[in-house]
Design a protein around this motif. Structure first.
Motif, PDB file in Angstrom:
ATOM      1  N   ASN A   1       0.762  -1.414  -0.063  1.00  0.00           N
ATOM      2  CA  ASN A   1       0.083   0.117   0.119  1.00  0.00           C
ATOM      3  C   ASN A   1       1.059   1.248   0.019  1.00  0.00           C
ATOM      4  O   ASN A   1       0.319   2.261   0.011  1.00  0.00           O
ATOM      5  N   PHE A   2       2.202   1.162   0.116  1.00  0.00           N
ATOM      6  CA  PHE A   2       2.995   2.312   0.124  1.00  0.00           C
ATOM      7  C   PHE A   2       3.534   2.779  -1.153  1.00  0.00           C
ATOM      8  O   PHE A   2       3.920   1.967  -1.821  1.00  0.00           O
ATOM      9  N   ASN A   3       3.357   4.131  -1.059  1.00  0.00           N
ATOM     10  CA  ASN A   3       3.726   4.660  -2.555  1.00  0.00           C
ATOM     11  C   ASN A   3       5.217   5.547  -2.406  1.00  0.00           C
ATOM     12  O   ASN A   3       5.868   5.655  -3.675  1.00  0.00           O
ATOM     13  N   HIS A   4       5.607   5.947  -1.323  1.00  0.00           N
ATOM     14  CA  HIS A   4       6.701   6.799  -1.275  1.00  0.00           C
ATOM     15  C   HIS A   4       7.519   6.695   0.005  1.00  0.00           C
ATOM     16  O   HIS A   4       6.711   6.560   1.234  1.00  0.00           O
ATOM     17  N   VAL A   5       8.637   6.972   0.070  1.00  0.00           N
ATOM     18  CA  VAL A   5       9.618   6.854   1.458  1.00  0.00           C
ATOM     19  C   VAL A   5      10.314   8.073   1.399  1.00  0.00           C
ATOM     20  O   VAL A   5      11.322   8.093   0.519  1.00  0.00           O
ATOM     21  N   LEU A   6       9.953   9.213   2.485  1.00  0.00           N
ATOM     22  CA  LEU A   6      10.742  10.274   2.464  1.00  0.00           C
ATOM     23  C   LEU A   6      11.595  10.137   3.426  1.00  0.00           C
ATOM     24  O   LEU A   6      11.235  10.137   4.587  1.00  0.00           O
ATOM     25  N   GLY A   7      13.080  10.365   3.313  1.00  0.00           N
ATOM     26  CA  GLY A   7      13.886  10.261   4.331  1.00  0.00           C
ATOM     27  C   GLY A   7      14.340  11.753   4.797  1.00  0.00           C
ATOM     28  O   GLY A   7      14.975  12.649   3.903  1.00  0.00           O
TER      29      GLY A   7
END
Ligand code: IMP
Length: 431
Positions: free
Chosen positions: A260-266
């Motif tokens: 379900n996840f689209n993006h990982v912002l670090g």
């Protein structure tokens, strides 16, 4: 129109400035979810000049229409949560009608706090430097399958029976091993029942609600606490916290399926800080480190301890990008570096005559590493509050672009001050 579900993660040793970014992005979401850690976290928000520090509640709580979730991976001190809710409600922020607390969260008990603090004291110079909030012992009870869960708080008889066993176990250790005072079970039970009365309406099946929201195309934001190198598996063990702080934990710690996840912002500081003990190859133990700490207000938001400061480390960041599947970077606290004449970026380590470009997984090896630096000219002009990328000084842009090149992740956001408005958005994660 499809929903976007974004994970926000600290890429270093915590305190990267996640709170501000989560708060800023929550005007695009219907829900914000905490999925690991506990009240060891301290997320500082500055809104209209007013400072709020959140420990357990997700940073979305300051926006009225956002639902807040505490997922099953979080360890919850019921009394700390009640205090945080009460404080916010006193200041006019409604919480209880928007907070959903997972019934499967493990509970932090006074025994855990006592054990955490007693153990740290007994370690003397070998202490980990924990926040003393009982985080480690609470996770130990969870994994040992003897912990109290939030759902138990709703069943007084079940709670009393389970608590008695846990109390017996920990009081034995406190009395006979550490030789400190025990904590009477009756007082703990009374306090838990009191908190349970207040928290009861907020207890929910968080996984089911998140899935329902997702089906309705809601945008959800998953807010990591601490940072990648405090992860109990991937961090600088044993100088870590007791949960998985990397992006993978967002799914397990909330019951929201991984696809379900689209993006990982670090979230990434333009320099590096660390609180507590443990290796830190680019640490500046000199006047410059002290200058960065003062200029960056680098004092723990939970414990008030001074943070150790050092140069940006691209070696640790490259591993962080891999561990978390980072799709974008948010660079924070750029303005803290404004006055420096020269900036250094660590591009490799020297270890026993060899050059390492991969961050060593063995903490003992990391302790022996010497950083290899490349130097960059500073910009020596204020970037505070700049809102457009092109308005940044040329050398500041070159510094950021070199970081992005070394880490192999594009920069989406640059933070130039503590306020919501002190931000440059290059590509909006929800855009
Ligand atoms: P604990 O999580 O209290 O067990 O502490 C373990 C380690 O994690 C210590 O080095 C703490 O300083 C660090 N730590 C825990 N929470 C945070 C945080 O929110 N920011 C930065 N460091 C943290």
């Amino acid at each position: 129109m499809y929903s976007k579900n974004i994970i926000i993660i600290g890429t270093q040793w915590g305190d990267e400035g996640k709170g501000k970014i989560v708060d800023m992005l929550t005007d695009h979401v219907q829900g914000v979810v905490r999925f690991q850690g506990g009240n060891n976290a301290g997320h500082t928000l500055v809104i209209d000049g007013h400072k709020t520090v959140l420990r357990l509640l997700p940073s979305g709580v300051l926006r009225d229409n956002v639902h807040c979730f505490i997922g099953n991976g979080v360890v919850v001190s019921p009394s700390a949560l009640v205090n945080e809710i009460t404080d916010l409600e006193k200041n006019g922020v409604s919480v209880s009608d928007r907070l959903h607390l997972s019934q499967s969260c493990s509970v932090i008990l006074p025994y855990h706090v006592a054990l955490d603090q007693t153990r740290e004291n007994s370690r003397n110079s070998k202490a980990i430097g924990t926040t003393g909030r009982g985080i480690g012992p609470a996770y130990e009870d969870k994994v040992a399958r003897r912990g109290i869960r939030v759902v138990d708080l709703l069943h007084p008889e079940r709670l009393a029976e389970r608590l008695q066993k846990v109390a017996h176990h920990h009081n034995f250790m406190l009395e006979h091993y550490y030789q400190v005072e025990t904590i009477p079970y009756e007082a703990v039970l009374e306090e838990l029942l009191h908190s349970a009365d207040i928290l009861k309406p907020m207890v929910a099946d968080v996984s089911a609600i998140l899935s329902e929201l997702n089906q309705k195309n809601a945008n959800l934001l998953f807010e990591g606490a601490q940072g990648t190198y405090l992860d109990v598996d991937h961090g600088t063990y044993p100088f870590v916290t007791s949960s998985n702080t990397t992006a993978g934990a967002a799914s397990a710690g909330s019951g929201f399926g991984p696809l379900n996840f689209n993006h990982v912002l670090g979230i990434t500081k333009t320099y590096v800080t660390r609180v507590g003990a443990g290796p830190f190859p680019t640490e500046l133990k000199d006047a410059l480190g002290a200058y960065i700490a003062t200029k960056g207000h680098e004092f723990g938001s939970v414990t008030g301890r001074p943070r150790r400061c050092g140069w940006f480390d691209a070696v640790m960041m490259r591993r962080s990008a891999q561990l978390n599947s980072l799709t974008g970077l948010c660079m924070t606290k750029l303005d803290v570096l404004d006055e420096l004449k020269t900036l250094r970026i660590c591009t490799g380590y020297k270890h026993r005559g060899e050059t390492l470009t991969i961050f060593p997984a063995d903490t003992e090896i990391l302790c022996e590493c010497q950083p290899i630096y490349e130097d960059h000219p500073g910009w020596q002009t204020s970037t505070f509050g700049i809102q457009t990328y092109e308005d940044l000084p040329k050398n500041a842009r070159a510094y950021l672009e070199r970081i992005s090149e070394l880490v192999e992740v594009p920069i989406s956001i640059v933070s130039t001050g503590p306020g919501r408005e002190d931000t440059i958005i290059i590509s909006h994660p929800f855009g």
